[in-house]
Design an enzyme around this catalytic site. Structure first.
Site: not given
Length: 635
Positions: A2, A48-49, A72, A279, A352
């Site tokens: 969040c 952000l759930s 957060n 990437i 990560s």
């Protein structure tokens, strides 16, 4: 998870102001928002759930409504603490980890920070005491900024939210530029925005009656133990497996980032997610995704990988710097942004490998600077000399003409304070003065910046001194900042299981000889990883995110873009414009190879253009056609 914003002020109109501030960070929490205001404070939250999808909305109140929290992050051990608090009589209204902090603060005060395991930036407002309490996690995984201006104390996850507060005065911090030229990131305690500061990692604060008090509650304590290599490897592997398991807690899909290196490979091999992401930049020398794809096939896992073009990188670059809040010329910012964007199509949470290099000595700069086995073995023998003799020998070596292995011998023997400032050294201080105009040459020296940390670990080994400096400088101000900002820019949460206080408690005890020796960097850690990975991956040299800025700056299309920026009128305020254009031209014509210096200058100018020149800030919703990116074939 969040984003949070807030301010303490007696002024009216708080609801409208905090709503505008929340809108600036809506990318951090696209699912919902919430706020609380009274005559003294305004608190805002974008969600952000991830845990308790239905009931975890914030702000959250305690039983009698006298305390309210915005948060957060993630508290990974919230369930046993929740049960403990319920047994003590606390009544919970949600199943979210947020509420554990609130009731934990009621029950234990600041000591709740000693109990939790996780990443966090939160604020609790006590309506009776009219006191604000907040804290930032142990390593600084989650960002936390504050400013005191015009009678208002404001705080939040991102500086850009402050721009919407009428009491915020946007000014460039002139002292931030010179250290940035050396470190490549915002290296001071004060940010690039004048009078905006960070809550330091491992600290909490209280704000009451106009007074801010910041206190440290946690710090690594290196206590090297005399234990065998086998036991060291056992302890590392056990705690890493536990940390990865703990960091999986989620009510949404969890994936992982996967490069060619040992750190993300270790995480992915243990996690075994349904989705891993990689990437690359097309050419094999800049494309770790080929190796990542090969490893995922060996492990029987799915891997999604994409190629980023130079055109896309330059088109997105202003938006990347916008999301970072402050200039960061670490080239890995570019692939990390696109990697997060790629992952956001399939998952909401990714694990990560950040932090393993700092905790377990993975950087060659710690004293692994020679490819010659003989030189490394010789240096290991010299390390056994008494400290005074080692230091004296290092000074003699420094004065010698260059020879093969000189840097390795010197860095193996010298005091860390004499040569190590962290993982980036772009411009020397005197060289920076030659490029900067006079008003921007004044700041803290590099030595003053790093000595703040070195003074705290004078009795540690030289390797652990360097680790400690990176843990408090390079990691929170570069590595973790870009990890958080560029993942949240794409509305996904990035978790870093190596940066767990239980993992740190093991890392603190690892003998220096098992951290780095004549065989490899991160030696014991690699042995632990080898239990889950082929030797090729466990022992692979660290590459980071290879980014083709060398090629870009010698490609006429991108060279011209950079030259156009260097030629803007505002540039002469900061730099000797003729000198930086000559630097760029000589690089393009292969008369020098100064891509990192050019990229550092270019990054600052792009950032300054975004925040101080443009009339409208970049909008996070602006996207190029990401679907056009070429997918790398399997195999």
């Amino acid at each position: 998870m969040c984003g949070i914003v807030g301010f303490v002020s007696q002024k009216t109109g708080k609801k409208e102001i905090v709503t505008d501030m929340m809108d600036m960070i809506r990318h951090r929490g696209p699912n919902s928002s919430g706020d609380y205001t009274d005559e003294d404070v305004a608190l805002g939250f974008r969600r952000l759930s991830i845990i308790d999808l239905e009931g975890g909305s914030q702000p959250i109140f305690n039983e009698d409504g006298t305390k309210v929290i915005i948060f957060n992050g993630e508290i990974y051990n919230f369930q046993p603490i929740r049960e403990e608090l319920i047994a003590k009589g606390h009544v919970f209204t949600t199943h979210a980890d947020t509420e554990v902090l609130l009731h934990g603060y009621e029950e234990y005060g600041t000591a709740i920070l000693d109990k939790v395991r996780g990443m966090f930036a939160f604020a609790i407002w006590d309506t009776e005491k009219k006191e604000l309490f907040g804290a930032r996690d142990f390593f600084g995984i989650k960002p936390y900024y504050y400013a005191e201006m015009n009678g208002t104390f404001m705080f939040g996850s991102e500086i850009k939210s402050f721009l919407k507060h009428p009491d915020f005065k946007k000014e460039l911090n002139e002292k931030a530029i010179k250290p940035y030229m050396t470190f490549q990131y915002s290296a001071l305690d004060e940010t690039f925005f004048k009078n905006v500061y960070r809550i330091p990692e491992g600290h909490y604060f209280t704000y009451k009656d106009g007074k801010l008090d910041i206190q440290q509650y946690w710090d690594p304590k290196f206590k090297e133990k005399d234990i065998s290599l086998e036991k060291t490897v056992d302890k590392i592997d056990d705690v890493v497996i536990d940390a990865i398991k703990t960091h999986q807690i989620s009510d949404v899909k969890v994936g992982s980032f996967l490069s060619s290196g040992v750190d993300s490979s270790y995480v992915t091999a243990v996690l075994r997610p349904d989705h891993s992401f990689s990437i690359g930049f097309g050419d094999r020398s800049y494309n770790e995704s080929h190796e990542a794809k090969a490893l995922s096939e060996k492990l029987g896992l799915n891997n999604t990988s994409k190629v980023v073009t130079g055109e896309e990188a330059f088109e997105y670059f202003p938006l990347i710097q916008y999301h970072l809040d402050e200039p960061d010329s670490n080239p890995s910012c570019v692939p990390l942004y696109f990697l997060s964007k790629l992952a956001s199509k399939d998952v909401t949470v990714v694990l990560s490998g950040e932090g393993a290099d700092e905790l377990f000595a993975g950087y060659q700069a710690y004293g692994f600077n020679s490819s010659s086995k003989a030189v490394r073995v010789f240096a290991e023998g010299l390390k056994k000399l008494p400290k005074g003799m080692r230091f004296s020998l290092s000074r003699g070596i420094k004065k010698m003409p260059n020879f093969k292995g000189k840097m390795h011998l010197y860095s193996s023997l010298a005091p860390a304070e004499d040569f190590f400032i962290g993982q980036a050294e772009v411009f020397g201080e005197q060289e920076a003065d030659e490029y900067l105009t006079e008003p921007y040459r004044k700041s803290e020296t590099v030595k003053e910046i790093v000595d703040k940390q070195y003074r705290k670990v004078q009795d540690a080994t030289e390797i652990k001194k360097m680790q400690y400096l990176d843990i408090h400088q390079w990691m929170p101000k570069d590595i973790l900042l870009k990890a958080d900002k560029l993942s949240m820019a794409n509305s996904i949460e990035l978790r870093v299981p190596f940066l767990d206080k239980e993992v740190m408690s093991v890392a603190e005890e690892v003998p220096s000889k098992y951290l780095l020796n004549d065989k490899n960097t991160k030696y014991a850690f690699r042995q632990a990883a080898h239990r889950h990975l082929p030797a090729e991956w466990a022992n692979r040299e660290k590459l980071g995110f290879p980014v083709p800025i060398k090629d870009w700056l010698r490609d006429e299309i991108y060279y011209k873009q950079v030259r156009e920026m260097f030629s803007q009128d505002f540039v002469s305020q900061f730099f000797n414009q003729e000198k930086i254009i000559q630097l760029l031209d000589d690089n393009f014509n292969e008369k020098n190879n100064e891509r990192r210096k050019i990229w550092t200058i270019y990054t600052f100018l792009v950032w300054y253009d975004v925040f101080f020149i443009r009339e409208d800030l970049p909008q996070p919703e602006i996207r190029t056609n990401f679907a056009s990116m070429e997918e790398i074939p399997v195999g």
